[in-house]
Every structure is written in C-alpha cells, then in structure tokens.
Design an enzyme around this catalytic site. Structure first.
Site, mmCIF file in Angstrom:
data_model
loop_
_atom_site.group_PDB
_atom_site.id
_atom_site.type_symbol
_atom_site.label_atom_id
_atom_site.label_comp_id
_atom_site.label_asym_id
_atom_site.label_seq_id
_atom_site.Cartn_x
_atom_site.Cartn_y
_atom_site.Cartn_z
ATOM 1 N N LYS A 1 0.631 -1.455 0.118
ATOM 2 C CA LYS A 1 -0.107 0.040 -0.156
ATOM 3 C C LYS A 1 0.945 1.346 -0.083
ATOM 4 O O LYS A 1 0.524 2.432 -0.450
ATOM 5 C CB LYS A 1 -0.753 0.018 1.262
ATOM 6 C CG LYS A 1 -2.018 -0.947 1.003
ATOM 7 C CD LYS A 1 -3.162 -0.941 2.157
ATOM 8 C CE LYS A 1 -4.137 -1.692 1.969
ATOM 9 N NZ LYS A 1 -5.135 -1.811 2.962
ATOM 10 N N ASP B 1 -10.149 2.709 1.956
ATOM 11 C CA ASP B 1 -10.249 2.187 3.457
ATOM 12 C C ASP B 1 -10.706 3.243 4.036
ATOM 13 O O ASP B 1 -11.727 2.827 5.094
ATOM 14 C CB ASP B 1 -8.788 1.628 3.983
ATOM 15 C CG ASP B 1 -8.411 0.371 3.123
ATOM 16 O OD1 ASP B 1 -9.118 -0.500 2.723
ATOM 17 O OD2 ASP B 1 -7.091 0.325 3.055
HETATM 18 P P1 NAD Z 1 -0.969 -5.146 10.983
HETATM 19 O O1 NAD Z 1 -0.186 -6.237 11.036
HETATM 20 O O2 NAD Z 1 -0.366 -4.102 9.882
HETATM 21 O O3 NAD Z 1 -1.322 -4.200 12.385
HETATM 22 C C1 NAD Z 1 -1.854 -5.087 13.400
HETATM 23 C C2 NAD Z 1 -1.217 -4.164 14.753
HETATM 24 O O4 NAD Z 1 -2.044 -4.382 16.071
HETATM 25 C C3 NAD Z 1 0.273 -4.148 15.031
HETATM 26 O O5 NAD Z 1 0.989 -3.118 15.141
HETATM 27 C C4 NAD Z 1 0.336 -5.096 16.276
HETATM 28 O O6 NAD Z 1 1.325 -4.633 17.063
HETATM 29 C C5 NAD Z 1 -0.975 -4.566 16.934
HETATM 30 N N1 NAD Z 1 -1.701 -5.600 17.824
HETATM 31 C C6 NAD Z 1 -1.717 -6.637 17.725
HETATM 32 N N2 NAD Z 1 -2.475 -7.471 18.825
HETATM 33 C C7 NAD Z 1 -2.690 -6.332 19.451
HETATM 34 C C8 NAD Z 1 -3.321 -6.312 20.844
HETATM 35 N N3 NAD Z 1 -3.981 -7.211 21.519
HETATM 36 N N4 NAD Z 1 -3.274 -4.985 21.491
HETATM 37 C C9 NAD Z 1 -2.860 -3.927 20.973
HETATM 38 N N5 NAD Z 1 -2.127 -4.260 19.833
HETATM 39 C C10 NAD Z 1 -1.983 -5.253 19.091
HETATM 40 O O7 NAD Z 1 -2.513 -5.618 10.514
HETATM 41 P P2 NAD Z 1 -3.542 -4.619 9.649
HETATM 42 O O8 NAD Z 1 -3.240 -4.821 8.110
HETATM 43 O O9 NAD Z 1 -3.804 -3.238 10.291
HETATM 44 O O10 NAD Z 1 -5.009 -5.523 9.755
HETATM 45 C C11 NAD Z 1 -5.426 -5.684 11.031
HETATM 46 C C12 NAD Z 1 -6.844 -6.416 10.923
HETATM 47 O O11 NAD Z 1 -7.560 -5.467 10.242
HETATM 48 C C13 NAD Z 1 -6.760 -7.859 10.302
HETATM 49 O O12 NAD Z 1 -7.553 -8.746 10.892
HETATM 50 C C14 NAD Z 1 -7.293 -7.411 8.800
HETATM 51 O O13 NAD Z 1 -7.970 -8.545 8.365
HETATM 52 C C15 NAD Z 1 -8.266 -6.153 9.048
HETATM 53 N N6 NAD Z 1 -8.943 -5.583 8.075
HETATM 54 C C16 NAD Z 1 -9.914 -5.452 7.806
HETATM 55 C C17 NAD Z 1 -10.256 -4.205 6.881
HETATM 56 C C18 NAD Z 1 -11.804 -4.201 6.595
HETATM 57 O O14 NAD Z 1 -12.263 -3.827 5.423
HETATM 58 N N7 NAD Z 1 -12.823 -4.469 7.469
HETATM 59 C C19 NAD Z 1 -9.381 -3.728 6.033
HETATM 60 C C20 NAD Z 1 -8.003 -4.039 6.363
HETATM 61 C C21 NAD Z 1 -7.763 -4.784 7.411
#
Ligand code: NAD
Length: 294
Positions: free
Chosen positions: A74, A110
């Site tokens: 991205k 997004d």
């Molecule tokens: P990512 O790996 O870039 O970021 C996740 C972050 O969460 C990391 O910085 C990690 O350190 C932190 N983290 C993990 N567990 C934690 C906790 N219990 N408390 C605090 N911080 C915590 O992941 P991402 O790309 O941001 O995706 C996250 C989620 O969002 C995924 O499940 C993805 O499927 C979902 N998502 C949904 C949509 C949608 O359209 N609904 C779009 C994009 C991503």
C-alpha cells in the site's frame, strides 16, 4: 449494442482467500456489466513486494481498468503512480489504483469505507473520546477517518508502543493540534473508562488469532465497540461487548464500503452497498457442516 467490459484485480501477498473478486463480480453482474476481477498474488507470482511497480506497468499495458492494492504494497505502490487523490496523499497509503487516459491515479477507499460504515452502523454515536487498539495498516486508515469525522481525542494503543506513538505523531502533523495520543498498556484502563467508543484494528478475533484483544473487564456499557475484523463478522470482542449492552459495529461494513467505492472508481457506476453487505454476510457465513449440532 456495445457492452462495457472491465478488467480489474488485487495485488498483494497471500490474497488467495480474498472476498474482493466475489464482491466486485456479483455487483457487476447486477449492473449487467462484464467485469473480471483477478488476484495477482505476489506469493504465487514469486515476486517480492517491490515487484508491485512492474505489475502496475504490466496491468496498464494489458488494458486493466484498475487494481486494488493490499499488504504489503500500500505504501510501496505510491512511487509508481502518476497522481494521488487527496486522501491517499494525506495518509501515504493507496488501496485502489485507477488507469485512466494513460495515467495511474492512487486512491484510498479504506478511509472512506470505514467512515461510511461508522456513519451507517452507529448513527448518532458520541465520538468525543475514542480509543483505538492497533496502529498497523488498517489502524492508520481508520484513525485518519476518525479524526476526519471530528473525534476530539483519539487514544492509540498497540503492543508495539513505537507504532502507537508513530501513528499519533503522524496524525497530529496531518490534522494539527494534539488530538491523537499514544496510550500505554498501563494507561489503557483509565483511557477506556472515560471513552465513548473503542475501535479494534488488530487481527485478534480472526480464526487464526482467536480470543479477546484486551481484558473483558475493561469494557463497559457506556462504550460503543467497532471492529475491523470481518472473518468472522461476530468476533469474540463483539459478542462480549453485546452481552454487556454496548452498541457494536462489525468489520463487514468497512470491507463492503471500501469495495463499493473502488467499484465506483473502476466502472463509474453507482454501487449498491446494501446488496453487497448481503453478499458479504453470505460469503463469510460458516458452512452448514461447520455449525454446531442443535
Ligand atoms: P497489521 O499487522 O498491519 O497491524 C496490526 C497491529 O496490531 C500491529 O501493530 C500489532 O502490534 C497490533 N496488535 C496486535 N494485537 C494487539 C493487541 N491485542 N493490542 C494492541 N495491539 C495489538 O495488520 P492490519 O493490516 O492493520 O490488519 C489488522 C486487521 O484488520 C486484520 O484482521 C485485517 O483482516 C483487518 N482489516 C479489515 C479491513 C476491513 O475492510 N474491514 C481492512 C483492512 C484490514
């Protein structure tokens, strides 16, 4: 009569299970459009994240109308585009590329997707003080949307404190003032006690990462709780929050509205998000054989 035909797709890593092809193609069918949506999976094609530039060039040459872009490209994709829409430029992340008149234009749906889902799913919700868990890719888009929606104080917590403070600093540079603050694990209970809402933007709650992202005791009925995870739609966090009496918003709305906004950019047609929400619910519903026996 000429029939409009569109060639679109998704570039990213490990995108085999993506629902985007179905969401776009089902909506196109209802419009009577011919639209093909292909996954260009870096893991299958064998290229690293930096091969996104080559894929953009090839897709343009082959006559693609547009591409969605996901993890881990991205940010990387930006160097290969001619132009950025304002939201994508501000955020520094692109999830949709449109090929038009020989030019490549990057957008971020997004941000608009979460904003529309929030307004539709939690109408009238107070949003002065919000806590967000997760400062990764999804978290950056959601936090941008929340400040644009007018949140006065956004507390950002992440297992990786540098990520939380990096996102808060970036938001404050972009929006001015100090509306975003990094919240440590120790500060989380106090921050949540005084908050109107909690936004969850970590992978916790997906089948591969079951469980709750925070202790259940930190939730209270005065909070609304919004998810970004949408597989499943009813995460453990949402089920727990509903039992307490919290208003909740699942992650399906963000997934659908970002797809609907991309569909509009690709085809120029007005999508029907309500029908796409029904598609998504059917696509993520557990198969009958997976359901527990009565
Ligand atoms: P990512 O790996 O870039 O970021 C996740 C972050 O969460 C990391 O910085 C990690 O350190 C932190 N983290 C993990 N567990 C934690 C906790 N219990 N408390 C605090 N911080 C915590 O992941 P991402 O790309 O941001 O995706 C996250 C989620 O969002 C995924 O499940 C993805 O499927 C979902 N998502 C949904 C949509 C949608 O359209 N609904 C779009 C994009 C991503």
């Amino acid at each position: 009569m000429t029939t409009c035909a569109y060639l679109t797709g998704l570039v990213g890593s490990g995108i085999g299970p993506s629902l985007s092809p179905e969401l776009h193609q089902r909506e196109a069918d209802r419009h009577g459009l011919r639209l093909l949506y292909r996954t260009l999976d870096l893991d299958v094609l064998g290229g690293g994240p930096e091969s996104v530039g080559e894929l953009i060039r090839v897709a343009r040459t082959l006559g693609f109308d547009g591409l969605n872009i996901t993890h881990p490209c991205k940010q990387l994709v930006i160097a290969h585009l001619d132009e950025l829409a304002p939201q994508a430029a501000a955020l520094g992340a692109v999830n949709t590329v449109v090929f038009r008149d020989g030019r490549t234009i990057g957008h971020n749906t997004d941000v608009t997707g979460f904003a529309q889902s929030f307004s539709r799913g939690l109408p009238g919700a107070a949003a002065h003080r919000v806590v967000q868990l997760g400062a990764g890719g999804a978290g950056a888009a959601v936090a941008h949307a929340l400040l644009a929606l007018g949140v006065d104080r956004l507390g950002v917590a992440d297992h990786d404190p540098a990520r939380a403070s990096g996102l808060a600093d970036a938001l404050n540079r972009r929006f001015g003032g100090r509306r975003a603050v990094a919240v440590t694990r120790a500060e989380l209970p106090g921050e949540l006690a005084g908050a109107d809402g909690l936004v969850h933007a970590t992978p916790t709650g997906m089948a591969a990462h079951p469980g709750l992202p925070l202790p259940a005791g930190l939730l209270h009925p005065g909070l609304w709780v919004a998810e970004v995870v949408y597989r499943p739609l009813d995460t453990e966090l949402l089920l727990t929050a509903r039992e307490l009496g919290c208003r909740t918003l699942d992650g399906g709305g963000m997934a659908v509205f970002q797809a609907a906004d991309a569909f509009r950019l690709f085809t120029g047609r007005e999508p029907h998000p309500e029908r796409m929400l029904e598609d998504l619910a059917a696509l993520v519903a557990p198969a009958r054989e997976d359901l527990p026996h009565a």
